[in-house]
Design an enzyme around this catalytic site. Structure first.
Site, PDB file in Angstrom:
ATOM      1  N   GLU A  11       0.893  -1.178   0.000  1.00  0.00           N
ATOM      2  CA  GLU A  11       0.000   0.000   0.000  1.00  0.00           C
ATOM      3  C   GLU A  11       0.918   1.210   0.000  1.00  0.00           C
ATOM      4  O   GLU A  11       1.326   1.699   1.055  1.00  0.00           O
ATOM      5  CB  GLU A  11      -0.885   0.000   1.250  1.00  0.00           C
ATOM      6  CG  GLU A  11      -1.856  -1.166   1.325  1.00  0.00           C
ATOM      7  CD  GLU A  11      -3.090  -0.981   0.448  1.00  0.00           C
ATOM      8  OE1 GLU A  11      -3.251   0.103  -0.152  1.00  0.00           O
ATOM      9  OE2 GLU A  11      -3.874  -1.937   0.347  1.00  0.00           O
ATOM     10  N   CYS A  71      -2.551   9.235   2.210  1.00  0.00           N
ATOM     11  CA  CYS A  71      -2.136   8.626   0.943  1.00  0.00           C
ATOM     12  C   CYS A  71      -3.143   8.970  -0.146  1.00  0.00           C
ATOM     13  O   CYS A  71      -2.811   9.010  -1.324  1.00  0.00           O
ATOM     14  CB  CYS A  71      -1.990   7.120   1.098  1.00  0.00           C
ATOM     15  SG  CYS A  71      -3.430   6.361   1.849  1.00  0.00           S
TER      16      CYS A  71
HETATM   17  P1  NAD Z   1       7.892   5.546   4.820  1.00  0.00           P
HETATM   18  O1  NAD Z   1       8.005   4.768   3.555  1.00  0.00           O
HETATM   19  O2  NAD Z   1       8.981   6.477   5.172  1.00  0.00           O
HETATM   20  O3  NAD Z   1       7.749   4.543   6.072  1.00  0.00           O
HETATM   21  C1  NAD Z   1       6.672   3.642   6.173  1.00  0.00           C
HETATM   22  C2  NAD Z   1       7.074   2.454   7.044  1.00  0.00           C
HETATM   23  O4  NAD Z   1       8.025   1.660   6.322  1.00  0.00           O
HETATM   24  C3  NAD Z   1       7.766   2.834   8.349  1.00  0.00           C
HETATM   25  O5  NAD Z   1       7.354   1.942   9.344  1.00  0.00           O
HETATM   26  C4  NAD Z   1       9.247   2.656   8.031  1.00  0.00           C
HETATM   27  O6  NAD Z   1      10.047   2.406   9.157  1.00  0.00           O
HETATM   28  C5  NAD Z   1       9.190   1.452   7.110  1.00  0.00           C
HETATM   29  N1  NAD Z   1      10.300   1.320   6.169  1.00  0.00           N
HETATM   30  C6  NAD Z   1      10.896   2.306   5.456  1.00  0.00           C
HETATM   31  N2  NAD Z   1      11.839   1.785   4.641  1.00  0.00           N
HETATM   32  C7  NAD Z   1      11.823   0.448   4.835  1.00  0.00           C
HETATM   33  C8  NAD Z   1      12.556  -0.647   4.289  1.00  0.00           C
HETATM   34  N3  NAD Z   1      13.512  -0.459   3.378  1.00  0.00           N
HETATM   35  N4  NAD Z   1      12.261  -1.893   4.709  1.00  0.00           N
HETATM   36  C9  NAD Z   1      11.284  -2.106   5.609  1.00  0.00           C
HETATM   37  N5  NAD Z   1      10.579  -1.116   6.197  1.00  0.00           N
HETATM   38  C10 NAD Z   1      10.839   0.149   5.796  1.00  0.00           C
HETATM   39  O7  NAD Z   1       6.480   6.306   4.761  1.00  0.00           O
HETATM   40  P2  NAD Z   1       5.890   7.406   5.744  1.00  0.00           P
HETATM   41  O8  NAD Z   1       6.595   8.694   5.545  1.00  0.00           O
HETATM   42  O9  NAD Z   1       5.770   6.855   7.121  1.00  0.00           O
HETATM   43  O10 NAD Z   1       4.397   7.520   5.185  1.00  0.00           O
HETATM   44  C11 NAD Z   1       4.027   8.306   4.099  1.00  0.00           C
HETATM   45  C12 NAD Z   1       3.946   7.498   2.833  1.00  0.00           C
HETATM   46  O11 NAD Z   1       3.095   6.365   3.008  1.00  0.00           O
HETATM   47  C13 NAD Z   1       3.332   8.276   1.693  1.00  0.00           C
HETATM   48  O12 NAD Z   1       4.020   7.968   0.515  1.00  0.00           O
HETATM   49  C14 NAD Z   1       1.908   7.759   1.644  1.00  0.00           C
HETATM   50  O13 NAD Z   1       1.275   7.921   0.400  1.00  0.00           O
HETATM   51  C15 NAD Z   1       2.107   6.324   1.994  1.00  0.00           C
HETATM   52  N6  NAD Z   1       0.899   5.715   2.526  1.00  0.00           N
HETATM   53  C16 NAD Z   1       0.224   4.849   1.719  1.00  0.00           C
HETATM   54  C17 NAD Z   1      -0.962   4.294   2.166  1.00  0.00           C
HETATM   55  C18 NAD Z   1      -1.761   3.368   1.292  1.00  0.00           C
HETATM   56  O14 NAD Z   1      -2.666   2.725   1.807  1.00  0.00           O
HETATM   57  N7  NAD Z   1      -1.493   3.273   0.001  1.00  0.00           N
HETATM   58  C19 NAD Z   1      -1.442   4.590   3.453  1.00  0.00           C
HETATM   59  C20 NAD Z   1      -0.703   5.465   4.250  1.00  0.00           C
HETATM   60  C21 NAD Z   1       0.467   6.021   3.765  1.00  0.00           C
END
Ligand code: NAD
Length: 499
Positions: A254, A288
């Site tokens: 997601e 998102c």
């Molecule tokens: P992010 O990608 O920085 O982090 C999200 C999560 O992933 C965190 O828990 C982080 O620690 C983990 N993470 C990051 N890199 C990783 C890796 N290489 N391996 C494993 N885990 C890893 O995102 P954010 O800043 O917390 O959230 C915002 C983003 O999330 C935006 O792009 C938004 O659109 C997206 N988002 C999408 C949805 C959806 O349902 N499509 C919902 C909410 C947020």
């Protein structure tokens, strides 16, 4: 002061504050430190997965309606603690109160949904081509589900995953965002409490792992994690997806969105205006599904755009705890830098910017508050095709409906979309195979604020996963096709003859 509030709120929930460590948790409200926590080590990730795996082996044999009872009780406890949980969401994510309450409500809604689902994990019975034979599908529990969540929905996304995963008979290991681990601690403790009450829930069925991307990466790479459900940026998905694929694990992604709305000439302008302002400026543009691109028919742009500017000028930006505030802070300094960088690039691309400046908020020193921005763009430039996680709405006009749909789809992401029109043909085309290419396509409803009853997720770089309602539960189970022979003969499929 917020640090004291955290201790009090957790105490209200009966959750002890874990020991201090090097994971610093700050409130976006003023940038102040809320607490510090000890991140988990790779060895602890291993141990959590091992415990969840042995819990799964027992839990998969518990009848699904009984598994539903655990989730029903979780929903009941979330209902009881809704206000306190929402306060924690406000402090650590900066959401305004009604949105924080809405986030907890989403958890309650999915628990209700999953409880009903626990009696409806149906398979099919299929006509066999052979006499005296029956074909059927059975859905079995999958294994350990690793759940990685983003800061902007610190707990709702966990609940979407955990409620379904648990009724489907799985163990859950949750790695929340390092920016918002507090409500996660609270929810995990509430789940542990109802599990203990129930008596037959194996220990370690659900565990919480604290830490950043490094901890998430160890979880995603673990061979015993059958499903990795990861919510976050496309960059995160780009790292996680190949890792999981390399070990033939299952992933549910997601990822980022770049959501658009087409506003057609027959639009009800009042409705569209309200929908646009909520979708683009709500949650400070940090959903998102936030609206980021607006395609307005050139005939109505002169009516709609001044209305939007007026509505934006009256939006109250400030401390999300204050009555009447509609736009809280950005999550941190990096988000502010990205917002400022995008606006500078928009200007260089020929965009005209309304708003977007930093707002000073009493008591909010150290927080990053911005006025939501409207940007009239001459074209859909490279900048507009990228997701900037901030309240910036790029506005473009169109003359030809087919060209507007083509531009709408000409971005790498495919999460949420909307059309505002009263023209039946436009509406149907938008929803057709030749229309929006997103996982969510709405008519006269903005792109953000989905209900849990439908499947949630998007296409292309959004990752293709589906969570929450409809048949999203199938991602958390494995399907077995069974052929049963109740005849006294052994006819082979396709009429094959052999001995
Ligand atoms: P992010 O990608 O920085 O982090 C999200 C999560 O992933 C965190 O828990 C982080 O620690 C983990 N993470 C990051 N890199 C990783 C890796 N290489 N391996 C494993 N885990 C890893 O995102 P954010 O800043 O917390 O959230 C915002 C983003 O999330 C935006 O792009 C938004 O659109 C997206 N988002 C999408 C949805 C959806 O349902 N499509 C919902 C909410 C947020």
């Amino acid at each position: 002061m917020e640090a004291t509030a955290v201790v009090r709120l957790l105490a209200d929930l009966g959750v002890p504050l874990p020991p201090a460590g090097k994971l610093i948790v700050r409130s976006p409200i003023d940038g102040g430190q809320l607490t510090s926590l000890v991140p988990h080590t790779p060895a602890e990730v291993d141990a959590a997965v091992a415990v969840a795996q042995s819990a799964f082996l027992a839990w998969r044999l518990v009848p699904a309606p009984r598994r539903g009872e655990l989730v029903r009780r979780l929903g009941a406890t979330l209902r009881r603690h809704k206000a306190v949980l929402a306060e924690l969401v406000i402090l650590e994510s900066g959401k305004i109160r009604s949105e924080a309450l809405g986030e907890v409500q989403e958890m309650i809604d999915i628990c209700d949904f999953a409880t009903g689902l626990s009696r409806q994990l149906y398979g099919l019975t299929i006509a066999s081509e052979r006499p005296g034979h029956r074909l059927m599908e059975t859905w079995h529990p999958l294994g350990v589900c690793g759940v990685i969540t983003a800061f902007n929905f610190p707990v709702a996304v966990w609940a979407w995953n955990a409620a379904l995963a648990l009724v489907c008979g799985n163990g859950v290991v949750w790695k929340p965002s390092e920016k918002t681990p507090l409500t996660a601690l609270a929810c995990q403790a509430l789940l542990a409490e109802v599990a203990a009450e129930l008596g037959d829930v194996p220990p370690g069925l659900s565990t919480l792992l604290l830490g950043g991307a490094d901890v998430g990466a160890v979880l995603a790479d673990h061979p015993a994690v059958a499903l990795v459900s990861a919510t976050g940026s496309c960059a995160m998905g780009r790292a996680v997806a190949p890792q999981v694929a390399a070990r033939f694990g299952r992933s549910l992604l997601e990822l980022g969105g770049n959501n658009a709305m087409i506003v057609a000439p027959s639009v009800d302008l009042d409705l569209a205006q309200r929908a646009i302002v909520f979708a683009a400026a709500g949650t400070a543009g940090q959903r998102c599904t936030s609206l980021r691109r607006l395609f307005v028919h050139e005939a109505i742009a002169p009516d709609l755009l001044p209305r939007l500017r007026q509505a934006y000028a009256s939006l109250r930006v400030g401390d999300p705890r204050d009555e009447g505030i509609l736009v809280g802070p950005l999550i941190d300094a990096a988000a502010f830098a990205a917002q400022q960088g995008a606006l500078a690039e928009a200007k260089a691309d020929g965009g005209h910017i309304f708003g977007g400046e930093r707002v000073t908020v009493a008591g909010g020193t150290g927080g990053y508050y911005v006025r939501p921005a409207l940007v009239d763009m001459p074209a859909q430039t490279d900048l507009v095709t990228r997701e900037t996680f901030a309240p910036i709405l790029y506005i473009m006009t169109y003359r030809d409906f087919a060209a507007a749909i083509a531009l709408h789809n000409a971005v790498p992401q495919g999460l949420a979309s909307a059309i505002f029109t009263n023209d039946l043909r436009e509406m149907e085309v938008f929803l057709s195979a030749a229309g929006s290419d997103c996982g969510i396509a709405n008519v006269n409803v903005g792109p953000s604020g989905a209900e849990i009853g439908g499947a949630f997720g998007g296409e292309k770089e959004t990752g293709g996963g589906r969570e929450a309602g409809s048949d999203a539960w199938k991602a958390y189970m494995r399907r077995a096709t069974n052929t049963i022979n109740y005849s006294r003969d052994l006819p082979l499929a396709q009429g094959v003859k052999f001995v």
